[in-house]
Design a protein around this motif. Structure first.
Motif, PDB file in Angstrom:
ATOM      1  N   LEU A  89       5.404   2.469  10.134  1.00  0.00           N
ATOM      2  CA  LEU A  89       5.423   4.119   8.803  1.00  0.00           C
ATOM      3  C   LEU A  89       5.636   5.495   8.696  1.00  0.00           C
ATOM      4  CD1 LEU A  89       1.798   2.730   8.559  1.00  0.00           C
ATOM      5  CD2 LEU A  89       3.964   1.383   7.534  1.00  0.00           C
ATOM      6  N   ASP A  90       6.149   5.850   7.697  1.00  0.00           N
ATOM      7  CA  ASP A  90       7.002   6.912   7.272  1.00  0.00           C
ATOM      8  C   ASP A  90       5.200   7.279   6.564  1.00  0.00           C
ATOM      9  OD1 ASP A  90       8.676   6.664   8.812  1.00  0.00           O
ATOM     10  OD2 ASP A  90       9.554   6.670   7.148  1.00  0.00           O
ATOM     11  N   LEU A  91       4.445   8.690   7.589  1.00  0.00           N
ATOM     12  CA  LEU A  91       3.533   8.376   6.150  1.00  0.00           C
ATOM     13  C   LEU A  91       3.348  10.422   6.127  1.00  0.00           C
ATOM     14  CD1 LEU A  91       0.848   7.318   8.778  1.00  0.00           C
ATOM     15  CD2 LEU A  91       1.372   6.158   6.843  1.00  0.00           C
ATOM     16  N   GLU A  92       2.798  10.856   4.769  1.00  0.00           N
ATOM     17  CA  GLU A  92       2.583  12.338   4.668  1.00  0.00           C
ATOM     18  C   GLU A  92       0.695  12.571   5.258  1.00  0.00           C
ATOM     19  OE1 GLU A  92       3.391  14.832   0.395  1.00  0.00           O
ATOM     20  OE2 GLU A  92       1.577  13.459   0.467  1.00  0.00           O
ATOM     21  N   ALA A 103       0.432  -1.349   0.149  1.00  0.00           N
ATOM     22  CA  ALA A 103       0.013  -0.524  -0.122  1.00  0.00           C
ATOM     23  C   ALA A 103       1.013   1.356   0.116  1.00  0.00           C
ATOM     24  CB  ALA A 103      -0.958  -0.358   1.394  1.00  0.00           C
ATOM     25  N   THR A 104       2.085   1.204  -0.007  1.00  0.00           N
ATOM     26  CA  THR A 104       2.834   2.527  -0.399  1.00  0.00           C
ATOM     27  C   THR A 104       2.012   3.291  -1.584  1.00  0.00           C
ATOM     28  OG1 THR A 104       5.233   1.461   0.556  1.00  0.00           O
ATOM     29  CG2 THR A 104       5.101   3.093  -0.742  1.00  0.00           C
ATOM     30  N   ASP A 105       2.345   3.940  -0.669  1.00  0.00           N
ATOM     31  CA  ASP A 105       2.217   5.685  -1.487  1.00  0.00           C
ATOM     32  C   ASP A 105       0.437   5.609  -2.034  1.00  0.00           C
ATOM     33  OD1 ASP A 105       2.432   7.910  -3.707  1.00  0.00           O
ATOM     34  OD2 ASP A 105       2.131   6.656  -5.086  1.00  0.00           O
ATOM     35  N   ARG A 106      -0.243   5.011  -0.954  1.00  0.00           N
ATOM     36  CA  ARG A 106      -1.715   5.110  -1.382  1.00  0.00           C
ATOM     37  C   ARG A 106      -2.317   5.579  -0.047  1.00  0.00           C
ATOM     38  NH1 ARG A 106      -4.800   0.951  -3.942  1.00  0.00           N
ATOM     39  NH2 ARG A 106      -5.996   2.093  -3.759  1.00  0.00           N
ATOM     40  N   LEU A 107      -3.678   6.216  -0.053  1.00  0.00           N
ATOM     41  CA  LEU A 107      -4.452   7.340   1.268  1.00  0.00           C
ATOM     42  C   LEU A 107      -4.663   5.691   1.887  1.00  0.00           C
ATOM     43  CD1 LEU A 107      -4.670   9.256   2.552  1.00  0.00           C
ATOM     44  CD2 LEU A 107      -6.840   9.454   0.616  1.00  0.00           C
ATOM     45  N   VAL A 108      -4.647   6.216   3.173  1.00  0.00           N
ATOM     46  CA  VAL A 108      -4.798   4.757   4.270  1.00  0.00           C
ATOM     47  C   VAL A 108      -6.221   4.981   5.125  1.00  0.00           C
ATOM     48  CG1 VAL A 108      -4.169   2.690   5.518  1.00  0.00           C
ATOM     49  CG2 VAL A 108      -3.547   3.144   3.626  1.00  0.00           C
ATOM     50  N   ALA A 113      -3.819   8.866   5.975  1.00  0.00           N
ATOM     51  CA  ALA A 113      -2.573   9.848   5.423  1.00  0.00           C
ATOM     52  C   ALA A 113      -1.880   9.036   4.346  1.00  0.00           C
ATOM     53  CB  ALA A 113      -1.442   9.566   7.095  1.00  0.00           C
ATOM     54  N   ARG A 114      -1.288   9.457   3.836  1.00  0.00           N
ATOM     55  CA  ARG A 114      -0.223   8.752   2.306  1.00  0.00           C
ATOM     56  C   ARG A 114       0.416   7.351   2.621  1.00  0.00           C
ATOM     57  NH1 ARG A 114      -1.810   8.625  -2.350  1.00  0.00           N
ATOM     58  NH2 ARG A 114      -2.878  10.567  -1.554  1.00  0.00           N
ATOM     59  N   ILE A 115       0.848   6.803   2.523  1.00  0.00           N
ATOM     60  CA  ILE A 115       1.683   5.293   3.508  1.00  0.00           C
ATOM     61  C   ILE A 115       3.444   5.854   2.409  1.00  0.00           C
ATOM     62  CG2 ILE A 115       2.727   3.549   3.506  1.00  0.00           C
ATOM     63  CD1 ILE A 115       0.709   2.864   3.867  1.00  0.00           C
ATOM     64  N   LEU A 116       4.411   6.441   3.093  1.00  0.00           N
ATOM     65  CA  LEU A 116       5.441   6.924   1.821  1.00  0.00           C
ATOM     66  C   LEU A 116       6.523   5.753   2.112  1.00  0.00           C
ATOM     67  CD1 LEU A 116       5.963  10.360   3.616  1.00  0.00           C
ATOM     68  CD2 LEU A 116       4.999   9.812   0.954  1.00  0.00           C
TER      69      LEU A 116
END
Length: 181
Positions: free
Chosen positions: A124-127, A97-102, A114-117
């Motif tokens: 996880l590092d999130l945006e 799911a990296t780069d997906r909104l969760v 947040a988006r998984i970076l």
């Protein structure tokens, strides 16, 4: 479905699914009228297209027919993937799911979208998207702080590389117009 039947089915089917290059994500047996439905959910890091689903479905069907794992009664086998809004329960799910909104439900009781970076062994590092014109921020979230997590479908996502394609499309159009003139 009894735990014993679930465990027997998983033990029987998981090696077969793995031999097809897929992960066995879920097994469920439901009663639909007089028939039973065995639902098998599979996935992989690269996804599972219809051909792979068909191949694994045939292999599972043959294996189930040669055993008594489903008993004597009729049943229907359904094989599919987790779907767009999948729940994230395993480390590999977060990586996929990296780069997906969760949407996260946190143990502390809050909720976070947040988006998984990036994903590592600890978390996880999130945006976190900005609200009301504010810039997005980054946040670290430990796996221990997550109660539930589910991928969100995005219909209007603004892709970072989208501007390049738009510009290139305009350039192609302008080049054609110049050639015609």
């Amino acid at each position: 479905m009894s735990t014993t039947q679930s465990e027997r089915l998983r033990e029987l089917l998981e090696p077969l699914v793995a031999s097809q290059g897929l992960d066995l994500e879920e097994i469920a047996v439901d009663s639909v009228g007089r028939k039973r439905v065995l639902r098998v959910v599979v996935d992989s890091d690269t996804g599972a297209d219809l051909d792979r689903i068909a191949d694994v479905s045939r292999a599972l069907s043959a294996k189930l027919d040669e055993t008594d794992a489903m008993g004597e009664g009729e049943y229907t086998l359904e094989v599919g993937t987790p779907g767009a809004e999948r729940s994230l329960t395993e480390h590999r799910h977060y990586v996929r799911a990296t780069d997906r909104l969760v949407r996260f439900q946190l143990h502390e009781g809050g909720e976070l979208a947040a988006r998984i970076l990036a994903v590592d062994d600890d978390g996880l590092d999130l945006e976190v998207p900005g609200v009301k014109g504010r810039k997005a921020t980054t946040r670290r979230l430990a796996f221990a702080d997550i109660d539930k997590a589910r991928v969100q479908v995005e219909f209007n996502r603004k892709d970072d590389g989208g501007g390049k394609n738009d510009k290139n499309d305009k350039n192609v159009k302008n080049d054609k117009e110049e050639e015609e003139a």
